[in-house]
Design an enzyme around this catalytic site. Structure first.
Site, short mmCIF file in Angstrom:
data_model
loop_
_atom_site.label_atom_id
_atom_site.label_comp_id
_atom_site.label_asym_id
_atom_site.label_seq_id
_atom_site.Cartn_x
_atom_site.Cartn_y
_atom_site.Cartn_z
N TYR A 271 12.54 4.01 141.06
CA TYR A 271 11.55 3.46 140.11
C TYR A 271 10.38 4.43 139.98
O TYR A 271 9.94 4.74 138.86
CB TYR A 271 11.08 2.10 140.62
CG TYR A 271 10.09 1.40 139.72
CD1 TYR A 271 10.52 0.69 138.60
CD2 TYR A 271 8.73 1.42 140.00
CE1 TYR A 271 9.62 0.04 137.77
CE2 TYR A 271 7.82 0.76 139.19
CZ TYR A 271 8.27 0.07 138.08
OH TYR A 271 7.37 -0.58 137.26
N ARG B 271 9.90 -11.15 127.89
CA ARG B 271 9.22 -11.83 129.01
C ARG B 271 8.19 -10.87 129.60
O ARG B 271 8.06 -9.72 129.16
CB ARG B 271 10.21 -12.29 130.08
CG ARG B 271 11.06 -11.19 130.66
CD ARG B 271 11.97 -11.71 131.79
NE ARG B 271 12.67 -10.58 132.41
CZ ARG B 271 13.89 -10.17 132.08
NH1 ARG B 271 14.56 -10.80 131.13
NH2 ARG B 271 14.44 -9.14 132.68
N1 LIG Z 1 4.80 -6.35 136.45
C1 LIG Z 1 4.12 -5.36 136.98
O1 LIG Z 1 3.31 -5.53 137.89
C2 LIG Z 1 4.33 -3.97 136.43
C3 LIG Z 1 3.51 -2.95 136.94
C4 LIG Z 1 3.65 -1.67 136.44
C5 LIG Z 1 4.58 -1.40 135.46
N2 LIG Z 1 5.38 -2.40 135.00
C6 LIG Z 1 6.32 -2.06 133.94
O2 LIG Z 1 6.10 -2.91 132.84
C7 LIG Z 1 7.30 -3.01 132.08
C8 LIG Z 1 7.60 -4.49 131.89
O3 LIG Z 1 7.77 -5.04 133.16
P1 LIG Z 1 7.73 -6.61 133.43
O4 LIG Z 1 7.02 -6.79 134.69
O5 LIG Z 1 7.30 -7.32 132.22
O6 LIG Z 1 9.31 -6.85 133.69
P2 LIG Z 1 10.24 -8.06 133.29
O7 LIG Z 1 9.45 -9.32 133.31
O8 LIG Z 1 11.45 -7.97 134.13
O9 LIG Z 1 10.65 -7.75 131.75
C9 LIG Z 1 11.45 -6.65 131.45
C10 LIG Z 1 11.78 -6.64 129.98
O10 LIG Z 1 12.58 -5.50 129.67
C11 LIG Z 1 13.77 -5.93 129.00
N3 LIG Z 1 14.85 -5.01 129.33
C12 LIG Z 1 15.31 -4.67 130.55
N4 LIG Z 1 16.33 -3.80 130.46
C13 LIG Z 1 16.52 -3.56 129.14
C14 LIG Z 1 17.42 -2.76 128.40
N5 LIG Z 1 18.35 -2.00 129.00
N6 LIG Z 1 17.33 -2.76 127.05
C15 LIG Z 1 16.40 -3.52 126.41
N7 LIG Z 1 15.51 -4.30 127.07
C16 LIG Z 1 15.57 -4.32 128.41
C17 LIG Z 1 13.99 -7.36 129.50
O11 LIG Z 1 14.76 -8.16 128.63
P3 LIG Z 1 16.40 -8.28 128.75
O12 LIG Z 1 16.71 -8.42 130.20
O13 LIG Z 1 16.76 -9.46 127.91
O14 LIG Z 1 16.93 -7.02 128.16
C18 LIG Z 1 12.55 -7.86 129.52
O15 LIG Z 1 12.15 -8.21 128.21
C19 LIG Z 1 8.38 -2.27 132.86
O16 LIG Z 1 8.52 -0.97 132.33
C20 LIG Z 1 7.79 -2.21 134.27
O17 LIG Z 1 8.29 -1.12 134.98
C21 LIG Z 1 5.28 -3.67 135.46
#
Ligand SMILES: NC(=O)c1ccc[n+]([C@@H]2O[C@H](COP(=O)([O-])OP(=O)(O)OC[C@H]3O[C@@H](n4cnc5c(N)ncnc54)[C@H](OP(=O)(O)O)[C@@H]3O)[C@@H](O)[C@H]2O)c1
Length: 259
Positions: free
Chosen positions: A164, A29
């Site tokens: 974080y 996702r």
């Molecule tokens: N959204 C933003 O604005 C933003 C900004 C800066 C950085 N980020 C970074 O971008 C990355 C993705 O974030 P997102 O916003 O897409 O978050 P998200 O929508 O919550 O998606 C997180 C993903 O990581 C997987 N995941 C979580 N824990 C895991 C584990 N222990 N093992 C394997 N997979 C795991 C989840 O799938 P499952 O739960 O099925 O494992 C999911 O696919 C993260 O590193 C976040 O810190 C996001």
């Protein structure tokens, strides 16, 4: 006339990832799913990694190109090794590992942050990236690319996100150290640090008028990142055009770090 640089017959295409064999963690996702689409549309072969297999299969069904689904936990050393081996078994090698899985479970100060939560955030966001890089480096050859999803919050935290922010700052040090260690093997290690993107993880901020206004106030472009804003940075770092770039952070944040 002064001696001139010899001009090559051709230049590698910046962002050209056609045919690359790519692992993307956190691909079920949010940003990882977005990256999976972008790489697949660009002709890469992608391995989708997260814990929920059903969600990964749904993403796999959306993609135009060949896909591998490998479900498991990035904090598990053996699972990371199995992903690397699985990619090699399927494709005969591995070119790119994008350690993107991450969690941000709390918005609270240190007194409200249970140490178990601190450990979980560090375990997934930082140790998970290390274990992935370690597994990738074992099977990658010359031209390998490791890319961590960091965050602008690693450089410029906001209240209540110390764990974080620490995990994301840690990724920068990890990338620099690994860039040194893996340079002799021809593998680059870099961080893409997104600003604010509308994903499931960001809903807490998106849904709070106060926090959402704070995001816009601190972003020079006064907007959230769009779906087309992010993947190009990863594709550039993954492409042959970026072979001399290692140990860097590429911020994709609409100017968040300027305001
Ligand atoms: N959204 C933003 O604005 C933003 C900004 C800066 C950085 N980020 C970074 O971008 C990355 C993705 O974030 P997102 O916003 O897409 O978050 P998200 O929508 O919550 O998606 C997180 C993903 O990581 C997987 N995941 C979580 N824990 C895991 C584990 N222990 N093992 C394997 N997979 C795991 C989840 O799938 P499952 O739960 O099925 O494992 C999911 O696919 C993260 O590193 C976040 O810190 C996001």
């Amino acid at each position: 006339m002064a001696e001139q640089i010899e001009i090559p017959r051709s230049f590698p295409g910046a962002g050209d990832v056609a045919g690359k064999r790519v692992v993307i963690t956190g691909a079920s996702r949010g940003l990882g799913r977005l990256l999976a689409h972008a790489f697949s549309h660009a002709g890469a072969r992608v391995a989708l990694v997260a814990r929920e297999e059903k969600d990964l299969k749904e993403v796999g069904d959306e993609l135009p190109g060949p896909t591998l689904v490998l479900s498991g936990d990035v904090t598990d050393e053996e699972f990371n090794e199995a992903v690397a081996d699985g990619a090699v078994a399927e494709w005969g090698g591995l070119d790119v590992w994008i350690a993107n899985a991450g969690i941000s479970p709390i918005v609270a100060g240190p007194l409200e942050t249970d140490p178990s939560v601190w450990r979980a955030v560090l375990d997934v966001n930082l140790t998970g990236a290390f274990l992935g890089a370690r597994a990738a480096a074992r099977v990658m050859g010359e031209g390998g690319r490791i890319i961590f999803t960091g965050s602008v919050l690693g450089e410029r935290p906001r209240e209540g996100l110390a764990a974080y922010s620490a995990s994301k700052a840690g990724l920068v040090g990890l990338a620099k150290g690994l860039a040194l260690d893996l340079a002799p093997a021809g593998i680059t290690v870099n961080v893409v640090a997104p600003g604010w993107f509308d994903s499931p993880l960001a809903q807490h901020w998106k849904n709070s008028p106060k926090l959402a206004a704070g995001v816009l106030d601190h972003t020079a472009q006064r907007r959230w990142g769009d779906a087309t804003d992010l993947a190009g940075a990863y594709q550039f770092l993954a492409s042959d055009a970026a072979s001399f770039i290692t140990g860097t952070v590429l911020n994709v944040d609409g100017g968040y770090l300027l305001v």
